[in-house]
Write a protein that holds these residues in place. Structure first.
Motif, PDB file in Angstrom:
ATOM      1  N   HIS A 197       0.847  -1.181  -0.057  1.00 45.63           N
ATOM      2  CA  HIS A 197      -0.116   0.130   0.052  1.00 45.63           C
ATOM      3  C   HIS A 197       0.973   1.232  -0.064  1.00 45.63           C
ATOM      4  CE1 HIS A 197      -3.063   2.931   1.035  1.00 45.63           C
ATOM      5  NE2 HIS A 197      -3.898   1.969   0.702  1.00 45.63           N
ATOM      6  N   THR A 217       0.256   3.536   3.330  1.00 46.39           N
ATOM      7  CA  THR A 217       0.438   3.102   4.585  1.00 46.39           C
ATOM      8  C   THR A 217       1.666   2.127   4.930  1.00 46.39           C
ATOM      9  OG1 THR A 217      -0.786   1.086   4.360  1.00 46.39           O
ATOM     10  CG2 THR A 217      -2.011   3.170   4.909  1.00 46.39           C
ATOM     11  N   ASP A 218       2.117   1.454   3.965  1.00 49.63           N
ATOM     12  CA  ASP A 218       3.281   0.433   4.111  1.00 49.63           C
ATOM     13  C   ASP A 218       4.402   1.173   3.777  1.00 49.63           C
ATOM     14  OD1 ASP A 218       1.397  -1.310   4.496  1.00 49.63           O
ATOM     15  OD2 ASP A 218       1.512  -2.226   2.459  1.00 49.63           O
TER      16      ASP A 218
END
Length: 372
Positions: free
Chosen positions: A158, A161-162
């Motif tokens: 992602h 978010t990642d």
């Protein structure tokens, strides 16, 4: 110097403005602007172009909005971000034409690239890092951000978010990678070639793998510039069509690489520009070079297809940058129709004897999704 161009007759239309300040950022795909200036293609249409190198895409945006620049080599997504007022001032913008397709890439730090080799997936490679990975792009709504986000998502990572996504001007990315403050970046050339030459990173994906023949940089201006200077805008499109045609000739790619290497353009040694600009190389991981950057291709490159503008709007929704109205399809179509100056382009292309490609096409992206 070889100038193999047809002779176009310029109709007697008085230009509202004859001296234009055109912005650009130090990337290989500013080649048509450099060619237009060096060969003075504007003179046959009554224009004098003054090229103005900018340190970042934010500077291009700000100077277009202030009127310090009349037009610019700009990220497709920059234009749409300003049109929507995402993360900065809002203004009605215009895409006059597409300047190039393909030619961008994603480079990972050498450490992360080796981890990718060892573990097989980007998710697993990222898990070996001791901190949240940091990936750079060049403008929050720009093409490089959207290619990076799309590619990461297709790898199961992602992008919001990642990883930590940061904005860095292209000329500073290689240094950040070498200092280990960056784990990867998406930008144009020659910065990927330079990263590999310095041993700071390895190019692992070309953007033509994400979306073959994707639109990239555009010739952009404020919409009120078109309203006040329609004849000038048309003459500028004709000038840039001639420049794009000239640059796209294989025999001219090496020549333009020498001009791009100069201090007032990219200020990078020619040997880091020419191989990827000419399509001979794409990086040491590529057995065959990916689709090369294309500037004209019989006019198929340059038509400002509204559907391509809609793609950026769809991505802004996907990543929560913009909500828009509930009537997404109609709303997006209206925005793209207002931004992309297809009517003006058609007039200029007809005068320049440049054929028009079909108004619609179907594209297949790396995850199998289609766009039309």
């Amino acid at each position: 110097m070889d100038i193999d161009m047809p002779s176009f007759a310029t109709p007697a239309l008085p230009l509202e403005k004859t001296h234009l300040r055109i912005g650009f950022v130090a990337l290989s795909d500013c080649a048509p602007l450099v060619a237009a200036k060096v060969l003075e293609f504007g003179h046959r249409h009554g224009l004098t172009l003054e090229l103005c190198r900018q340190p970042s895409w934010a500077a291009v945006r700000d100077k277009l909005l202030s009127g310090e620049l009349d037009a610019a080599h700009a990220l497709y997504g920059l234009v749409y971000g300003v049109q929507l007022g995402i993360g900065g001032p809002q203004a009605d913008m215009a895409v006059l034409m597409v300047l190039n397709r393909n030619g961008q890439a994603i480079t990972l730090s050498t450490r992360l690239a080796r981890a990718l080799d060892d573990h097989g997936t980007l998710q697993a490679a990222i898990a070996t890092l001791e901190r949240k990975p940091v990936f750079a792009q060049t403008f929050p709504t720009g093409t490089h951000a959207m290619w990076l986000y799309y590619w990461l998502a297709a790898q199961g990572v992602h992008p919001l978010t990642d990883v930590e996504s940061v904005v860095i001007p292209p000329p500073r990315m290689v240094d950040a990678l070498a200092r280990d403050t960056l784990d990867g970046f998406c930008a144009g050339e020659p910065w990927h070639a330079l990263a590999e030459a310095r041993g700071a990173g390895e190019t692992v994906a070309a953007t033509s793998e994400i979306w073959p023949n994707h639109p990239e940089k555009v010739l952009a201006c404020r919409r009120d510039f078109v309203a006040r200077h329609p004849h000038t805008a048309r003459a500028l499109i004709r000038t840039m069509l001639e420049a794009c045609r000239w640059v796209d000739a294989p025999t001219h790619r090496d020549e333009i690489a020498s001009w791009l290497a100069k201090p007032d353009a990219l200020d990078v040694p020619r040997e880091f520009i020419a191989p990827r600009l000419t399509g001979r190389e794409g990086g040491k991981r590529f057995a065959r070079a990916p689709l090369p950057v294309s500037f004209f291709d019989g006019g198929t490159v340059n038509y400002p297809r509204a559907a391509e503008g809609r793609w950026f709007l769809a991505q802004y929704r996907r990543w929560g940058l913009w909500r828009g109205s509930e009537a997404a399809t109609a709303d997006d179509a209206a925005i793209a129709a207002a931004v992309n100056q297809t009517g003006l382009y058609r007039e200029a292309a007809a005068l320049a004897e440049v054929p028009l490609p079909p108004d619609t096409r179907t594209d297949v992206l790396c995850d199998g999704a289609t766009w039309r």
